[in-house]
Motif scaffolding. Structure first.
Motif, mmCIF file in Angstrom:
data_model
loop_
_atom_site.group_PDB
_atom_site.id
_atom_site.type_symbol
_atom_site.label_atom_id
_atom_site.label_comp_id
_atom_site.label_asym_id
_atom_site.label_seq_id
_atom_site.Cartn_x
_atom_site.Cartn_y
_atom_site.Cartn_z
ATOM 1 N N ALA A 1 -5.043 12.243 5.623
ATOM 2 C CA ALA A 1 -5.411 12.035 7.029
ATOM 3 C C ALA A 1 -5.089 10.607 7.466
ATOM 4 N N PRO A 2 -4.686 10.422 8.743
ATOM 5 C CA PRO A 2 -4.267 9.111 9.243
ATOM 6 C C PRO A 2 -5.297 7.997 9.087
ATOM 7 N N ASP A 3 -6.599 8.320 9.071
ATOM 8 C CA ASP A 3 -7.609 7.272 8.952
ATOM 9 C C ASP A 3 -7.652 6.656 7.545
ATOM 10 N N GLU A 4 -6.972 7.249 6.608
ATOM 11 C CA GLU A 4 -6.898 6.708 5.253
ATOM 12 C C GLU A 4 -5.527 6.063 5.039
ATOM 13 N N ARG A 5 -5.148 5.158 5.914
ATOM 14 C CA ARG A 5 -3.808 4.564 5.910
ATOM 15 C C ARG A 5 -3.453 3.884 4.585
ATOM 16 N N GLU A 6 -4.388 3.138 4.012
ATOM 17 C CA GLU A 6 -4.092 2.447 2.759
ATOM 18 C C GLU A 6 -3.797 3.445 1.644
ATOM 19 N N SER A 7 -4.599 4.482 1.551
ATOM 20 C CA SER A 7 -4.364 5.519 0.543
ATOM 21 C C SER A 7 -3.035 6.208 0.789
ATOM 22 N N LEU A 8 -2.733 6.459 2.057
ATOM 23 C CA LEU A 8 -1.473 7.100 2.404
ATOM 24 C C LEU A 8 -0.290 6.230 1.997
ATOM 25 N N LEU A 9 -0.401 4.934 2.234
ATOM 26 C CA LEU A 9 0.661 4.016 1.860
ATOM 27 C C LEU A 9 0.858 4.004 0.351
ATOM 28 N N MET A 10 -0.244 3.951 -0.406
ATOM 29 C CA MET A 10 -0.146 3.958 -1.868
ATOM 30 C C MET A 10 0.462 5.266 -2.358
ATOM 31 N N LEU A 11 0.046 6.380 -1.790
ATOM 32 C CA LEU A 11 0.582 7.680 -2.163
ATOM 33 C C LEU A 11 2.068 7.749 -1.849
ATOM 34 N N SER A 12 2.442 7.273 -0.692
ATOM 35 C CA SER A 12 3.842 7.279 -0.282
ATOM 36 C C SER A 12 4.696 6.440 -1.229
ATOM 37 N N GLU A 13 4.185 5.272 -1.600
ATOM 38 C CA GLU A 13 4.924 4.414 -2.528
ATOM 39 C C GLU A 13 5.060 5.077 -3.891
ATOM 40 N N ARG A 14 4.001 5.713 -4.360
ATOM 41 C CA ARG A 14 4.054 6.401 -5.661
ATOM 42 C C ARG A 14 5.055 7.560 -5.617
ATOM 43 N N GLN A 15 5.022 8.336 -4.542
ATOM 44 C CA GLN A 15 5.963 9.445 -4.409
ATOM 45 C C GLN A 15 7.394 8.929 -4.354
ATOM 46 N N GLU A 16 7.599 7.822 -3.661
ATOM 47 C CA GLU A 16 8.939 7.238 -3.580
ATOM 48 C C GLU A 16 9.401 6.767 -4.950
#
Length: 167
Positions: free
Chosen positions: A83-98
């Motif tokens: 969810a968008p309100d968890e931006r930091e988690s989303l960024l970390m997840l995105s970096e890990r997936q990348e």
């Protein structure tokens, strides 16, 4: 001793699927690889009268998964988006997936033996001795292949990281 298709599936299907899934991280592709390996095992049983050893079946699954990875086009999955309100988690997840995506792409460029050794060692958790037995070679050859694989993967990951940096 005759073994049925169902018995081969029951005895080896889950192990083959796990080996393929560890490389591919996709249920559908891992299932396809599992079917291919099981079919080959059954055919070998019909012609030779024996089912290949589990280590060989795992190796077959790993090699086929690497081949499938090489044919795969890069796709960004949105299944794990937070969810968008968890931006930091989303960024970390995105970096890990990348990073995982880059690692998979780099693995697909390795020579087959190096990729196979790397996956058996670091994904399957096999020892150098076990890998040497599976691949019918020496521990020294396995150590060399692993060193080459790690060096090439490190370079590929660093090259990609350097390309993304601003001057």
């Amino acid at each position: 001793m005759s073994v049925s298709w169902n018995q081969i599936v029951v005895d080896h299907g889950e192990m083959i699927f796990r080996a393929a899934y560890r490389v591919l991280h996709d249920d559908g592709d891992a299932e396809d690889v599992t079917q291919e390996v099981l079919l080959e095992a059954y055919r070998k049983h019909q012609t030779r009268g024996t089912v290949p050893e589990p280590g060989l079946l795992s190796r077959m699954a790993t090699v086929r998964a690497i081949d499938r990875l090489r044919r795969r086009k890069p796709v960004q999955s949105l299944d794990d988006v937070i969810a968008p309100d968890e931006r930091e988690s989303l960024l970390m997840l995105s970096e890990r997936q990348e990073q995982m995506s880059r690692l998979k792409q780099a693995l697909a460029t390795l020579p087959r033996r190096e990729a196979e050794c790397f996956l058996l060692r670091y994904v399957e958790g096999a020892s150098n001795r076990d890998i040497a037995k599976m691949l019918n070679t020496t521990e020294t050859a396995i150590s060399t292949a692993l060193h080459k694989a790690r060096t090439k993967l490190r370079q590929a990951m660093e090259l990609h990281t350097d390309c993304g940096r601003k001057p």
